[in-house]
Design an enzyme around this catalytic site. Structure first.
Site, PDB file in Angstrom:
ATOM      1  N   GLU A   1      32.525  39.234  41.245  1.00 28.43           N
ATOM      2  CA  GLU A   1      31.727  40.468  41.223  1.00 28.43           C
ATOM      3  C   GLU A   1      30.333  40.320  40.598  1.00 28.43           C
ATOM      4  OE1 GLU A   1      34.267  43.401  39.372  1.00 28.43           O
ATOM      5  OE2 GLU A   1      35.916  42.969  40.738  1.00 28.43           O
TER       6      GLU A   1
ATOM      7  N   GLU B   1      42.730  40.856  47.305  1.00 30.04           N
ATOM      8  CA  GLU B   1      43.299  41.926  46.459  1.00 30.04           C
ATOM      9  C   GLU B   1      43.613  43.163  47.315  1.00 30.04           C
ATOM     10  OE1 GLU B   1      40.824  42.696  42.997  1.00 30.04           O
ATOM     11  OE2 GLU B   1      40.424  40.563  42.699  1.00 30.04           O
TER      12      GLU B   1
HETATM   13  O1  9MR Z   1      44.822  45.193  38.449  1.00 26.22           O
HETATM   14  C1  9MR Z   1      44.079  44.907  37.280  1.00 26.22           C
HETATM   15  C2  9MR Z   1      44.427  45.924  36.200  1.00 26.22           C
HETATM   16  O2  9MR Z   1      45.754  45.734  35.761  1.00 26.22           O
HETATM   17  C3  9MR Z   1      43.479  45.770  35.037  1.00 26.22           C
HETATM   18  O3  9MR Z   1      43.721  46.809  34.112  1.00 26.22           O
HETATM   19  C4  9MR Z   1      42.049  45.825  35.530  1.00 26.22           C
HETATM   20  C5  9MR Z   1      41.127  45.689  34.362  1.00 26.22           C
HETATM   21  O4  9MR Z   1      39.889  45.246  34.652  1.00 26.22           O
HETATM   22  O5  9MR Z   1      41.829  44.787  36.467  1.00 26.22           O
HETATM   23  C6  9MR Z   1      42.609  44.959  37.614  1.00 26.22           C
HETATM   24  O6  9MR Z   1      42.309  43.938  38.558  1.00 26.22           O
HETATM   25  C7  9MR Z   1      40.964  43.888  39.055  1.00 26.22           C
HETATM   26  C8  9MR Z   1      40.680  42.457  39.371  1.00 26.22           C
HETATM   27  O7  9MR Z   1      40.873  41.655  38.237  1.00 26.22           O
HETATM   28  C9  9MR Z   1      39.254  42.272  39.892  1.00 26.22           C
HETATM   29  N1  9MR Z   1      39.011  43.144  41.007  1.00 26.22           N
HETATM   30  C10 9MR Z   1      39.325  44.548  40.813  1.00 26.22           C
HETATM   31  C11 9MR Z   1      40.779  44.681  40.354  1.00 26.22           C
HETATM   32  C12 9MR Z   1      41.162  46.148  40.235  1.00 26.22           C
HETATM   33  O8  9MR Z   1      40.396  46.747  39.225  1.00 26.22           O
END
Ligand code: 9MR
Length: 366
Positions: free
Chosen positions: A158, A263
């Site tokens: 990102e 994802e």
């Molecule tokens: O699914 C993840 C969630 O459990 C966490 O709280 C969150 C915190 O930043 O991150 C989520 O995963 C993210 C991923 O690492 C990067 N892309 C976006 C995802 C959804 O927010």
């Protein structure tokens, strides 16, 4: 035209698949029905405490796993020089024992990043030299620990905004675009056999994608390894348009890399996002934003099934270039979308229900 593209052909495939996936034939899993690897994000809680039945379900149906949070800098190096590998080790051992390809997520990301990483003692940005050293130590230690065991790493996550500019993260402010090159260089040195990815969301934006494609070309021109662009694909029932994602796939393939869908989830709820996965955005709870706490109405379930089928048709069309499709969670119960961008909603974005039942329409994706 293949038999899959006729309606009788599809019905046949669905019937056979239904039989194969029934409890009577435990050897077959979902991943057998796709021309790319099928992955799933698994949470720390699942690895620590999920009942054997749930872990068995994951191992049966998916042939790749991405730790949802266990390999993020915040989890692995909460304080400078203090590495915590217990959870991650358990994860990697488990996935390896089940012959699943492990995706490392993530080395360099502005979010879930401990503050010490980019700051000095007084809270200001640290120097270029300090940041490079910290990145090198983190990446070398983490990638090195799992050398030969983790199949590929999301090296940078990102870094690009929807308008095509680079995100003004601490990494960017301190090092400019070079932080990305450095991260890829350190990762490759730590495990030359490992695949390396750039990962991002919001690939409906042509301007964002143009910057990512230029980045890929630049890294390659410098002789740095990059294997794929990861497209997160956190999407909704009606948005974004598939055509925009198709353009993105072509653009990245033209730049000389594979594509991974990293994802995937399809939110069935009213869209409270402005951007598909900017977790810095939060919205107050409002019952109108959570219309189906007790189950999806049949017509919404049908819309969800149809939308999933459309996405998978696109992925199949580009199967020669798509390495893997990873769902961001096993079941609706586990999805981050229940709490983002609005806390406490009931969403239905994945292939397994809250009761861990495979949704009946999944055979339409085969
Ligand atoms: O699914 C993840 C969630 O459990 C966490 O709280 C969150 C915190 O930043 O991150 C989520 O995963 C993210 C991923 O690492 C990067 N892309 C976006 C995802 C959804 O927010």
């Amino acid at each position: 035209m293949t038999s899959h593209s006729t309606s009788r052909g599809r019905l046949y495939v669905a019937l056979v698949a239904g039989l194969l996936l029934s409890a009577a034939a435990p050897a077959r899993g979902l991943h057998d029905f796709f021309p790319f690897r099928l992955g799933v994000a698994v949470s720390n809680a699942q690895i620590a405490d999920a009942p054997e039945r749930e872990l068995a379900l994951i191992a049966r149906h998916f042939n790749s796993v991405t730790p949802e949070n266990a390999l993020k800098p915040q989890s692995l190096q909460p304080e400078e020089g203090v590495f915590r590998f217990e959870q991650a080790d358990r994860y990697v051992d488990w996935a390896e024992a089940h012959h699943m390809k492990i995706i490392g997520h993530v080395l360099i990301w502005h979010s879930q990043l401990p503050r010490w990483f980019t700051r000095d003692a007084s809270g200001g940005l640290c120097s270029r030299e300090t940041l490079l050293k910290r990145m090198e130590t983190h990446i070398t230690t983490v990638v090195g620990r799992y050398r030969g065991r983790i199949h590929g790493w999301d090296v940078v996550n990102e870094a690009v905004e929807a308008d095509g500019s680079y995100r003004q993260s601490d990494f960017y402010k301190i090092l400019g675009e070079e932080f990305i090159d450095a991260a890829f260089r350190f990762a490759h040195a730590a495990d030359p056999g490992c695949e390396l990815y750039y990962n991002d969301y919001g690939n409906e934006s042509a301007r964002k994608n143009a910057t990512i494609a230029a980045l890929v070309r630049r890294l390659k021109a410098k002789g740095l390894r990059i294997d794929a662009v990861g497209m997160q694909t956190h999407v909704q029932l009606k948005t974004p348009a598939l055509a925009a994602y198709e353009d993105a796939i072509r653009l990245f393939v033209d730049a000389g890399v594979k594509v991974a869908i990293t994802e995937l989830d399809v939110s069935a709820l009213p869209n409270a996002w402005e951007l598909s996965a900017d977790i810095s955005q939060n919205y107050a709870y409002d019952a109108k934003l959570n219309p189906w706490p007790d189950g999806l109405p049949a017509e919404v379930e049908e819309a969800l099934a149809a939308r999933y089928a459309d996405w998978f048709a696109l992925f199949r069309k580009y199967a020669a270039h798509i390495d893997r499709v990873t769902l961001w969670g096993l079941s609706d119960r586990d999805s981050w979308l229940n709490d983002f961008p609005v806390r406490g909603r009931t969403d239905y974005p994945l292939l397994f229900s809250r009761e861990l039942k495979l949704k009946r329409w999944v055979t339409r994706l085969f």
